[in-house]
Enzyme design. Structure first.
Site, short mmCIF file in Angstrom:
data_model
loop_
_atom_site.label_atom_id
_atom_site.label_comp_id
_atom_site.label_asym_id
_atom_site.label_seq_id
_atom_site.Cartn_x
_atom_site.Cartn_y
_atom_site.Cartn_z
N GLU A 11 37.68 41.57 39.46
CA GLU A 11 38.58 42.58 38.91
C GLU A 11 39.93 42.62 39.63
O GLU A 11 40.90 43.18 39.11
CB GLU A 11 37.93 43.97 38.93
CG GLU A 11 37.75 44.60 40.29
CD GLU A 11 36.50 44.16 41.03
OE1 GLU A 11 36.17 44.78 42.05
OE2 GLU A 11 35.85 43.18 40.57
N HIS B 115 34.90 39.83 43.85
CA HIS B 115 35.40 40.91 42.99
C HIS B 115 36.47 40.36 42.04
O HIS B 115 37.67 40.43 42.32
CB HIS B 115 35.98 42.03 43.86
CG HIS B 115 34.95 42.92 44.47
ND1 HIS B 115 34.41 44.00 43.81
CD2 HIS B 115 34.33 42.86 45.67
CE1 HIS B 115 33.51 44.59 44.59
NE2 HIS B 115 33.43 43.91 45.72
N CYS C 98 29.60 41.62 42.90
CA CYS C 98 29.31 41.86 44.33
C CYS C 98 27.93 42.49 44.48
O CYS C 98 26.92 41.85 44.19
CB CYS C 98 30.42 42.67 44.97
SG CYS C 98 30.37 42.61 46.79
#
Length: 238
Positions: free
Chosen positions: A217, A215, A112
């Site tokens: 994650e 993102h 990001c």
């Protein structure tokens, strides 16, 4: 074999909320995703004078996101847009440690805002505010929760990212108002949203140098998990 040591950049917050004093912040799922992919994450405080010391120890670098922007002076962006918020010490540190990691050909993953920082380090420029620059732009600051998809991206065939995720389309989350604006020499655009906003970059001259605007994650798709595993694979191959 020992797990690769992965440096992870932190966000910085002013006094208030968690503490009456300045404090660092990092969402747990950044570290969880690195751990699940086989890495040993370690947080990096914002000390530009310690960059060389950090780089002696870490095997790879993750540049995280945050609710702030790279100062336009870093990329000749002119006057700041009214929406731009900077964190000067964080950016100074992240710029230095990212450049240092690339100079040593250590794997770098930008996420990001970290992708935007990586793009600037690689010589690129940024769009300061997507709604003012892209007609009929998607909701890149999605209204639904970040652990859900906000839109899809088209992954370019022949790119390293495509080889990793194995698909031409990924569902991604979206939490940004800026984006990469160009493709400077040595940078390949590897993912684009349907409105034309650049969603991913890579620099093939390096062992592993990828930035994604979403993102991963949050592990919304298997492609996100594959990206972390590929990054850790590169970190392990010293």
């Amino acid at each position: 074999m020992p797990r690769p040591l992965i440096g992870v950049t932190l966000d910085a917050e002013k006094p208030g909320g968690y503490s009456k004093f300045p404090w660092y912040a990092l969402r747990q799922n950044y570290l969880d995703a690195i751990d699940a992919a086989g890495g040993l994450p370690i947080a990096l405080p914002h000390e530009p004078d310690r960059v060389a010391d950090y780089l002696q120890h870490i095997d790879a670098l993750v540049v995280t996101g945050g609710a702030f922007d790279v100062d336009p002076s870093y990329y000749g962006g002119g006057d700041r847009h009214a929406t731009v918020v900077t964190k000067d010490k964080r950016t100074a540190f992240e710029f230095a440690v990212t450049k240092g990691a690339l100079d040593q050909n250590k794997p770098v993953l930008g996420i990001c805002g970290g992708q935007q920082l990586l793009h600037v380090v690689l010589g690129g420029k940024l769009i300061q505010h997507i709604p003012d620059s892209i007609a009929d732009a998607l909701a890149h600051e999605q209204p639904n929760p970040r652990n859900e998809p906000g839109h899809t991206v088209a992954v370019a065939k022949g790119t390293q990212l495509h080889g990793i995720v194995g698909t031409e389309e990924l569902a991604v989350n979206s939490a940004h108002h800026q984006a990469a604006a160009d493709a400077p020499q040595g940078v390949v655009i590897n993912a684009v949203a349907s409105d034309g906003v650049i969603e991913g970059i890579e620099a093939p001259a390096y062992r592993f140098c990828i930035g994604v605007q979403w993102h991963p994650e949050f592990l919304i798709s298997e492609g996100d998990a594959k990206l972390f595993r590929a990054f850790l694979g590169a970190a392990a191959a010293k």
